[in-house]
Design a protein around this motif. Structure first.
Motif, PDB file in Angstrom:
ATOM      1  N   VAL A  99       8.584 -24.650  15.452  1.00 25.52           N
ATOM      2  CA  VAL A  99       8.786 -23.713  16.413  1.00 25.52           C
ATOM      3  C   VAL A  99       9.516 -22.314  15.724  1.00 25.52           C
ATOM      4  O   VAL A  99      10.702 -22.517  15.372  1.00 25.52           O
ATOM      5  CB  VAL A  99       9.362 -23.813  17.747  1.00 25.52           C
ATOM      6  CG1 VAL A  99       9.545 -22.868  18.727  1.00 25.52           C
ATOM      7  CG2 VAL A  99       8.865 -25.421  18.291  1.00 25.52           C
ATOM      8  N   LEU A 100       8.826 -21.392  15.615  1.00 25.30           N
ATOM      9  CA  LEU A 100       9.506 -20.302  14.938  1.00 25.30           C
ATOM     10  C   LEU A 100      10.280 -19.283  16.087  1.00 25.30           C
ATOM     11  O   LEU A 100      10.105 -19.383  17.007  1.00 25.30           O
ATOM     12  CB  LEU A 100       8.555 -19.360  14.231  1.00 25.30           C
ATOM     13  CG  LEU A 100       7.607 -20.003  13.052  1.00 25.30           C
ATOM     14  CD1 LEU A 100       6.858 -18.838  12.383  1.00 25.30           C
ATOM     15  CD2 LEU A 100       8.624 -20.798  12.120  1.00 25.30           C
ATOM     16  N   SER A 101      11.239 -18.612  15.471  1.00 22.90           N
ATOM     17  CA  SER A 101      11.932 -17.634  16.363  1.00 22.90           C
ATOM     18  C   SER A 101      11.038 -16.446  16.780  1.00 22.90           C
ATOM     19  O   SER A 101       9.888 -16.235  16.364  1.00 22.90           O
ATOM     20  CB  SER A 101      13.120 -16.841  15.527  1.00 22.90           C
ATOM     21  OG  SER A 101      12.395 -16.483  14.343  1.00 22.90           O
TER      22      SER A 101
ATOM     23  N   GLN B 167      10.801 -14.893  11.948  1.00 14.75           N
ATOM     24  CA  GLN B 167      11.351 -14.842  10.671  1.00 14.75           C
ATOM     25  C   GLN B 167      12.348 -16.103  10.340  1.00 14.75           C
ATOM     26  O   GLN B 167      12.916 -16.356   9.180  1.00 14.75           O
ATOM     27  CB  GLN B 167      12.179 -13.663  10.461  1.00 14.75           C
ATOM     28  CG  GLN B 167      11.615 -12.415  10.656  1.00 14.75           C
ATOM     29  CD  GLN B 167      10.351 -12.245   9.354  1.00 14.75           C
ATOM     30  OE1 GLN B 167      11.184 -12.353   8.316  1.00 14.75           O
ATOM     31  NE2 GLN B 167       9.293 -12.085   9.741  1.00 14.75           N
ATOM     32  N   SER B 168      12.514 -17.024  11.406  1.00 17.84           N
ATOM     33  CA  SER B 168      13.231 -18.351  10.950  1.00 17.84           C
ATOM     34  C   SER B 168      12.766 -19.502  11.809  1.00 17.84           C
ATOM     35  O   SER B 168      11.901 -19.224  12.707  1.00 17.84           O
ATOM     36  CB  SER B 168      14.550 -18.003  11.336  1.00 17.84           C
ATOM     37  OG  SER B 168      14.755 -17.806  12.945  1.00 17.84           O
ATOM     38  N   VAL B 169      13.138 -20.682  11.469  1.00 20.51           N
ATOM     39  CA  VAL B 169      12.610 -21.623  12.392  1.00 20.51           C
ATOM     40  C   VAL B 169      13.686 -22.106  13.307  1.00 20.51           C
ATOM     41  O   VAL B 169      15.177 -21.977  13.126  1.00 20.51           O
ATOM     42  CB  VAL B 169      12.679 -23.091  11.373  1.00 20.51           C
ATOM     43  CG1 VAL B 169      12.450 -24.196  12.173  1.00 20.51           C
ATOM     44  CG2 VAL B 169      11.592 -22.905  10.430  1.00 20.51           C
ATOM     45  N   LYS B 170      13.327 -22.101  14.386  1.00 17.49           N
ATOM     46  CA  LYS B 170      14.178 -22.220  15.804  1.00 17.49           C
ATOM     47  C   LYS B 170      14.260 -23.710  16.072  1.00 17.49           C
ATOM     48  O   LYS B 170      15.381 -24.074  16.477  1.00 17.49           O
ATOM     49  CB  LYS B 170      13.480 -21.419  16.903  1.00 17.49           C
ATOM     50  CG  LYS B 170      14.396 -21.557  18.232  1.00 17.49           C
ATOM     51  CD  LYS B 170      13.583 -20.777  19.559  1.00 17.49           C
ATOM     52  CE  LYS B 170      14.577 -20.813  20.580  1.00 17.49           C
ATOM     53  NZ  LYS B 170      13.834 -20.175  21.821  1.00 17.49           N
TER      54      LYS B 170
ATOM     55  N   LYS C 256      16.109 -19.803   7.872  1.00 16.38           N
ATOM     56  CA  LYS C 256      15.432 -18.363   7.508  1.00 16.38           C
ATOM     57  C   LYS C 256      13.944 -18.767   6.709  1.00 16.38           C
ATOM     58  O   LYS C 256      14.218 -19.807   5.977  1.00 16.38           O
ATOM     59  CB  LYS C 256      16.341 -17.322   6.851  1.00 16.38           C
ATOM     60  CG  LYS C 256      17.342 -16.609   7.277  1.00 16.38           C
ATOM     61  CD  LYS C 256      18.280 -15.846   6.609  1.00 16.38           C
ATOM     62  CE  LYS C 256      19.310 -15.216   7.523  1.00 16.38           C
ATOM     63  NZ  LYS C 256      20.284 -14.227   6.541  1.00 16.38           N
ATOM     64  N   LEU C 257      13.209 -18.121   7.018  1.00 17.47           N
ATOM     65  CA  LEU C 257      11.881 -18.359   6.211  1.00 17.47           C
ATOM     66  C   LEU C 257      11.744 -17.826   4.827  1.00 17.47           C
ATOM     67  O   LEU C 257      11.490 -16.597   4.507  1.00 17.47           O
ATOM     68  CB  LEU C 257      10.644 -17.728   7.007  1.00 17.47           C
ATOM     69  CG  LEU C 257      10.317 -18.409   8.222  1.00 17.47           C
ATOM     70  CD1 LEU C 257       9.062 -18.081   8.927  1.00 17.47           C
ATOM     71  CD2 LEU C 257      10.037 -20.016   7.982  1.00 17.47           C
ATOM     72  N   ALA C 258      12.525 -18.677   3.776  1.00 13.00           N
ATOM     73  CA  ALA C 258      12.631 -18.006   2.484  1.00 13.00           C
ATOM     74  C   ALA C 258      12.866 -19.319   1.589  1.00 13.00           C
ATOM     75  O   ALA C 258      13.585 -20.228   2.239  1.00 13.00           O
ATOM     76  CB  ALA C 258      14.032 -17.355   2.478  1.00 13.00           C
TER      77      ALA C 258
END
Length: 220
Positions: A39-41, A45-48, A138-140
């Motif tokens: 589940v993303l934010s 931009q990040s994994v929640k 963070k998606l990085a």
């Protein structure tokens, strides 16, 4: 009949269940099919959070039914299902709920789920829970997600790649499902596996090298 304490270890996928009866285990005895949703934010931009669903095999499910069916009506009512959920919740705590999460190869700490929910469907035990990283991921870089039992007692399998899902992945990221070949994994980690065994022959967390993983690769 298996004692309740032994069943708790069984649900917790502990090899100690066999040790309690004088045996040792090097292969799975409990099997489950799984689904994992990342589940993303809101801004993607990040994994929640991670949402897990596990469907256990009929043999293990029938053992759970027999052990927790206190009124012997051959089904589990809400109170009995809560007992199962509470047992799983406490049993899996020391194993981080079988979660494997890394960023660029480094482990990510996941908070314990607020609760574990259970149900029975077609004579199979269903387990559901959601967990969140201690801080948003963070998606990085390279992010890996998987599920594995460090004791090798439970085999949790994603039968289809689509069962490891993430919605709304930005265009800067790619995804792939990695299914390690056991022989290759052993060959590539032979020394580590050998050292781990002699340091602790009762069990290690090296079973994670065999885990099916969802890998996200994201550009900054």
């Amino acid at each position: 009949m298996i004692a309740t304490t032994s069943l708790q270890r069984m649900i917790g996928a502990l090899a100690a269940l066999l040790a309690a009866v004088g045996s040792a285990s090097a292969h799975p005895h409990v099997f489950a099919e799984a689904r994992l949703d990342v589940v993303l934010s809101a801004d993607h931009q990040s994994v929640k959070a991670l949402r897990h669903l596990w469907r256990f095999d009929e043999l293990f499910s029938s053992t759970v039914l027999m052990q927790f069916d206190k009124n012997s009506d051959l089904k589990l009512d809400d109170a009995e299902l809560k007992d199962v959920a509470d047992t799983i919740f406490s049993s899996l705590a020391e194993y981080d709920y079988f979660q494997l999460v890394t960023v660029d190869g480094k482990d990510v700490h996941m908070n314990a789920p607020s609760q574990v929910m259970t149900n029975f469907d077609n004579d199979q035990l269903i387990v559901l829970f959601e967990s969140e990283p201690a801080t948003p991921i963070k998606l990085a870089g390279t992010i890996d997600f998987g599920v594995y039992d460090p004791t090798f007692y439970t085999a949790i399998d994603f039968t289809e790649d689509a069962n490891m899902a993430v919605e709304g992945l930005p265009s800067t990221c790619t995804r792939k499902v990695i299914r390690p070949d056991p022989d290759t994994a052993i060959a590539q980690n032979q020394k580590t596996l050998t050292d781990a065994f002699f340091n602790d022959p009762t069990g290690t967390d090296m079973s994670k090298i065999f885990a099916t993983k969802l890998e996200l690769t994201c550009k900054p």
